[in-house]
Scaffold this motif. Structure first.
Motif, PDB file in Angstrom:
ATOM      1  N   SER A  38       6.007   7.426   0.225  1.00  0.00           N
ATOM      2  CA  SER A  38       5.537   6.904   1.510  1.00  0.00           C
ATOM      3  C   SER A  38       4.822   5.572   1.306  1.00  0.00           C
ATOM      4  O   SER A  38       4.379   5.239   0.206  1.00  0.00           O
ATOM      5  CB  SER A  38       4.594   7.900   2.179  1.00  0.00           C
ATOM      6  OG  SER A  38       3.448   8.122   1.383  1.00  0.00           O
ATOM      7  N   ALA A  39       4.732   4.811   2.387  1.00  0.00           N
ATOM      8  CA  ALA A  39       4.066   3.509   2.360  1.00  0.00           C
ATOM      9  C   ALA A  39       3.330   3.308   3.668  1.00  0.00           C
ATOM     10  O   ALA A  39       3.734   3.818   4.718  1.00  0.00           O
ATOM     11  CB  ALA A  39       5.071   2.390   2.139  1.00  0.00           C
ATOM     12  N   THR A  40       2.244   2.559   3.585  1.00  0.00           N
ATOM     13  CA  THR A  40       1.472   2.220   4.778  1.00  0.00           C
ATOM     14  C   THR A  40       1.721   0.792   5.216  1.00  0.00           C
ATOM     15  O   THR A  40       1.852   0.508   6.409  1.00  0.00           O
ATOM     16  CB  THR A  40      -0.035   2.408   4.509  1.00  0.00           C
ATOM     17  OG1 THR A  40      -0.269   3.763   4.138  1.00  0.00           O
ATOM     18  CG2 THR A  40      -0.862   2.064   5.737  1.00  0.00           C
ATOM     19  N   SER A  52      -0.616   9.919  -5.401  1.00  0.00           N
ATOM     20  CA  SER A  52      -1.837   9.118  -5.258  1.00  0.00           C
ATOM     21  C   SER A  52      -1.509   7.812  -4.552  1.00  0.00           C
ATOM     22  O   SER A  52      -0.380   7.315  -4.630  1.00  0.00           O
ATOM     23  CB  SER A  52      -2.454   8.826  -6.628  1.00  0.00           C
ATOM     24  OG  SER A  52      -2.886  10.019  -7.256  1.00  0.00           O
ATOM     25  N   THR A  53      -2.509   7.251  -3.875  1.00  0.00           N
ATOM     26  CA  THR A  53      -2.298   6.038  -3.089  1.00  0.00           C
ATOM     27  C   THR A  53      -2.801   4.818  -3.849  1.00  0.00           C
ATOM     28  O   THR A  53      -3.873   4.852  -4.456  1.00  0.00           O
ATOM     29  CB  THR A  53      -3.009   6.152  -1.732  1.00  0.00           C
ATOM     30  OG1 THR A  53      -2.446   7.257  -1.017  1.00  0.00           O
ATOM     31  CG2 THR A  53      -2.835   4.882  -0.912  1.00  0.00           C
ATOM     32  N   TYR A  54      -2.013   3.737  -3.784  1.00  0.00           N
ATOM     33  CA  TYR A  54      -2.333   2.520  -4.522  1.00  0.00           C
ATOM     34  C   TYR A  54      -2.138   1.294  -3.638  1.00  0.00           C
ATOM     35  O   TYR A  54      -1.123   1.178  -2.936  1.00  0.00           O
ATOM     36  CB  TYR A  54      -1.428   2.379  -5.748  1.00  0.00           C
ATOM     37  CG  TYR A  54      -1.563   3.502  -6.742  1.00  0.00           C
ATOM     38  CD1 TYR A  54      -2.509   3.457  -7.756  1.00  0.00           C
ATOM     39  CD2 TYR A  54      -0.735   4.628  -6.648  1.00  0.00           C
ATOM     40  CE1 TYR A  54      -2.632   4.499  -8.667  1.00  0.00           C
ATOM     41  CE2 TYR A  54      -0.853   5.672  -7.554  1.00  0.00           C
ATOM     42  CZ  TYR A  54      -1.804   5.600  -8.560  1.00  0.00           C
ATOM     43  OH  TYR A  54      -1.928   6.634  -9.457  1.00  0.00           O
ATOM     44  N   LYS A  55      -3.113   0.399  -3.696  1.00  0.00           N
ATOM     45  CA  LYS A  55      -2.947  -0.941  -3.148  1.00  0.00           C
ATOM     46  C   LYS A  55      -2.668  -1.871  -4.319  1.00  0.00           C
ATOM     47  O   LYS A  55      -3.462  -1.959  -5.253  1.00  0.00           O
ATOM     48  CB  LYS A  55      -4.202  -1.389  -2.404  1.00  0.00           C
ATOM     49  CG  LYS A  55      -4.450  -0.647  -1.101  1.00  0.00           C
ATOM     50  CD  LYS A  55      -5.680  -1.194  -0.399  1.00  0.00           C
ATOM     51  CE  LYS A  55      -5.926  -0.451   0.904  1.00  0.00           C
ATOM     52  NZ  LYS A  55      -7.133  -0.961   1.607  1.00  0.00           N
ATOM     53  N   ASN A  57      -5.428  -1.269  -7.061  1.00  0.00           N
ATOM     54  CA  ASN A  57      -6.671  -0.657  -6.574  1.00  0.00           C
ATOM     55  C   ASN A  57      -7.900  -1.428  -7.042  1.00  0.00           C
ATOM     56  O   ASN A  57      -8.912  -0.857  -7.449  1.00  0.00           O
ATOM     57  CB  ASN A  57      -6.763   0.806  -6.998  1.00  0.00           C
ATOM     58  CG  ASN A  57      -5.887   1.704  -6.140  1.00  0.00           C
ATOM     59  OD1 ASN A  57      -5.304   1.267  -5.149  1.00  0.00           O
ATOM     60  ND2 ASN A  57      -5.778   2.966  -6.513  1.00  0.00           N
ATOM     61  N   ASP A  78       0.883  -1.166   0.000  1.00  0.00           N
ATOM     62  CA  ASP A  78       0.000   0.000   0.000  1.00  0.00           C
ATOM     63  C   ASP A  78       0.920   1.215   0.000  1.00  0.00           C
ATOM     64  O   ASP A  78       1.568   1.520   1.006  1.00  0.00           O
ATOM     65  CB  ASP A  78      -0.890  -0.029   1.243  1.00  0.00           C
ATOM     66  CG  ASP A  78      -1.927   1.085   1.268  1.00  0.00           C
ATOM     67  OD1 ASP A  78      -1.767   2.064   0.511  1.00  0.00           O
ATOM     68  OD2 ASP A  78      -2.884   0.993   2.050  1.00  0.00           O
ATOM     69  N   ILE A  79       1.007   1.914  -1.140  1.00  0.00           N
ATOM     70  CA  ILE A  79       2.036   2.943  -1.312  1.00  0.00           C
ATOM     71  C   ILE A  79       1.457   4.241  -1.871  1.00  0.00           C
ATOM     72  O   ILE A  79       0.400   4.254  -2.501  1.00  0.00           O
ATOM     73  CB  ILE A  79       3.154   2.468  -2.264  1.00  0.00           C
ATOM     74  CG1 ILE A  79       2.578   2.143  -3.653  1.00  0.00           C
ATOM     75  CG2 ILE A  79       3.892   1.271  -1.676  1.00  0.00           C
ATOM     76  CD1 ILE A  79       3.628   1.959  -4.730  1.00  0.00           C
ATOM     77  N   THR A  80       2.195   5.324  -1.644  1.00  0.00           N
ATOM     78  CA  THR A  80       1.943   6.615  -2.286  1.00  0.00           C
ATOM     79  C   THR A  80       3.267   7.066  -2.892  1.00  0.00           C
ATOM     80  O   THR A  80       4.131   7.616  -2.196  1.00  0.00           O
ATOM     81  CB  THR A  80       1.432   7.654  -1.278  1.00  0.00           C
ATOM     82  OG1 THR A  80       0.262   7.151  -0.628  1.00  0.00           O
ATOM     83  CG2 THR A  80       1.093   8.969  -1.978  1.00  0.00           C
TER      84      THR A  80
END
Length: 475
Positions: free
Chosen positions: A221-223, A145-148, A165, A59-61
């Motif tokens: 960044s990453a979650t 933008s954030t992507y899974k 996503n 899960d990253i941006t």
């Protein structure tokens, strides 16, 4: 999903989320053998069982530098999460901003993939041995933008799914099997490159866009990141597939292609579970598209898409001309077998709304003929959420014949036998007119049909009570 149902219609059902898989639908993060967070790291894992498959997810941006275009032999290759090395290993990368998955087994740094997508793990020629690689068709990601992103490699059954996503690409593979060594030395690197060039999962030393020396650390960044020694579970009902009357995939491609199954005990009810990703053509306005059905036009049951909305329909002890007379998509469901002069048919649109093209969904329906209750479940691959609805039916007979001639069709409207189309009719103005229902054109991963329903104890907590309370309030 595009919400469609008004509040007045949803009052006939109880809808509740029961699960939210934050990274990959169908896998519990607690079962992953590696999990990472916001910080880059290296990790040594235990030896996995390769025959069980691999799922790798992040899960990253990404930052602007992560998705920058180099080109001309200086391709921008960024490491997200990898395991193993240049002899045997796998990795999730960005190349020129495009998500890339690569895996290789029992080879060396002088072997790389053929033209992408390379779905053949065999020997394809000089320097093209024992590699699988593909880029996701979503194209370059956008900075900020954030992507899974996840890849599920079922090497034993030679299948691969690659999702960004929720939009999923499916691949049939060749030249691999249960012994495909996708983890190599079992080292794992997250959001950075390993210090040693030989420990860069799946890469090579051939100078192309998957060259080990081009790879760079991830900057954005990453979650979360995770690796499982498993593939996602496509069943959202607690029933054993081995007990099913039918358990397979798409039956399309042959005008005579339906499957005869055993005669069920109607008093035991039925459950459908289907995993699919619709194309845009499956979601057209005014269209009815078959997902799966059993039986025929006098006695039968099916799951369909109407204007892209999942709909359950059942006809029991009926006639060809019987229609679900009070069904009006987006306005009213027909939950009674005895309205409109005993039409013997129900049709219920889920409140989940219209589906989205390219996203993988798991849809399940269970009909309890003893209590007169229908439960619909939908797992959304884009969000990871599973939603559940319960509908109370009237006029349901415990012995109602919901299976008819006991033929099953999946994704294919049985053109050669017009009477073998589950719960459809001969009214050309009805959305379930037997001659207008379309074949499914997207991807169907699996479809399963049981002459069983889950026990009440297996339902999501509180669902039975909530459904009962809702029924009492309507009296």
């Amino acid at each position: 999903m595009r919400q469609l149902m008004p509040a007045a219609l949803l009052a006939a059902a109880v809808t509740m989320p029961v699960q939210a898989d934050t990274l990959v639908a169908g896998l519990d993060t607690g079962d992953a053998y590696y999990t990472g967070g916001a910080t880059e790291e290296e990790f040594s894992a235990t030896n996995p069982d390769h025959s069980l498959g691999l799922t790798i997810a992040v899960d990253i941006t990404p930052s602007a530098s992560d998705v920058a275009v180099g080109g001309g032999g200086t391709e921008n290759l960024v490491s997200l999460l990898e395991t193993g090395g240049q002899f045997s290993g796998s990795g999730l990368y960005l190349v020129e901003g495009v998500p890339l998955f690569i895996t290789k087994s029992n080879t060396n740094e002088t072997q790389g993939p053929n033209t992408l997508p390379d779905t053949d793990g065999g020997n394809e020629g000089a320097n093209l041995n024992s590699n699988i690689a593909m880029k996701h068709t979503v194209g370059a990601l956008a900075a900020g933008s954030t992507y899974k992103i996840h890849v599920a490699l079922d090497n034993t059954n030679q299948k691969l799914e690659f999702a960004v996503n929720g939009v999923t690409n499916y691949y049939d593979l060749t030249g691999i099997g249960s012994g495909w060594n996708w983890s190599g030395d079992d080292g794992i690197t997250y959001l950075k490159i390993p210090a040693g060039a030989s420990s860069r999962g799946g890469l090579n030393d051939l100078g192309g866009e998957t060259d080990r020396d081009k790879v760079a650390d991830y900057v954005g960044s990453a979650t979360e990141g995770a690796i499982w020694n498993a593939i996602p579970n496509d069943f959202i009902v607690p029933l054993n597939p081995a007990a099913a009357l039918y358990n397979s995939g798409d039956t399309s491609g042959d005008l005579n292609n339906s499957v005869s199954v055993a005669n069920p005990a109607h008093t035991q009810g039925l459950t459908f579970n289907i995993t699919f990703a619709p194309d845009a053509a499956d979601l057209g306005s005014g269209d009815t598209v078959l997902l799966m059905e059993v039986g025929g036009t006098q006695n039968g049951t099916g799951l369909y898409l109407v204007d892209g909305v999942p709909v359950f329909i059942s006809k029991q002890n009926g006639l060809l001309e019987d229609t679900p007379g009070s069904f009006d998509l987006g306005v009213s469901n027909d939950t009674s077998f005895t309205d409109n002069g005993d039409d013997n048919t129900i049709a219920i649109a889920s409140g989940f709304g219209a589906l989205d093209a390219g996203v993988e969904y798991v849809l399940a329906a269970q009909l309890d003929t003893q209590t007169g209750r229908l439960i619909l479940r939908l797992r959304d691959g884009a969000t990871g959420n599973t939603l559940v609805e319960a509908f109370n039916l009237t006029g349901q007979s415990p012995t109602g014949n919901w299976s008819g001639d006991d033929t099953v069709s999946v994704g294919f409207n049985h053109s050669s036998n017009t009477s073998s189309r589950g719960a459809l009719n001969n009214n050309s103005l009805d959305p379930f007119f037997r001659d207008d229902v379309l074949n499914f054109t997207g991807v169907i991963e699996q479809a399963t049909y049981w002459n069983l329903i889950p026990t009440p104890a297996a339902l999501p907590g509180g669902l039975t009570l909530l459904a009962t309370l809702a029924m009492r309030r309507r009296r």
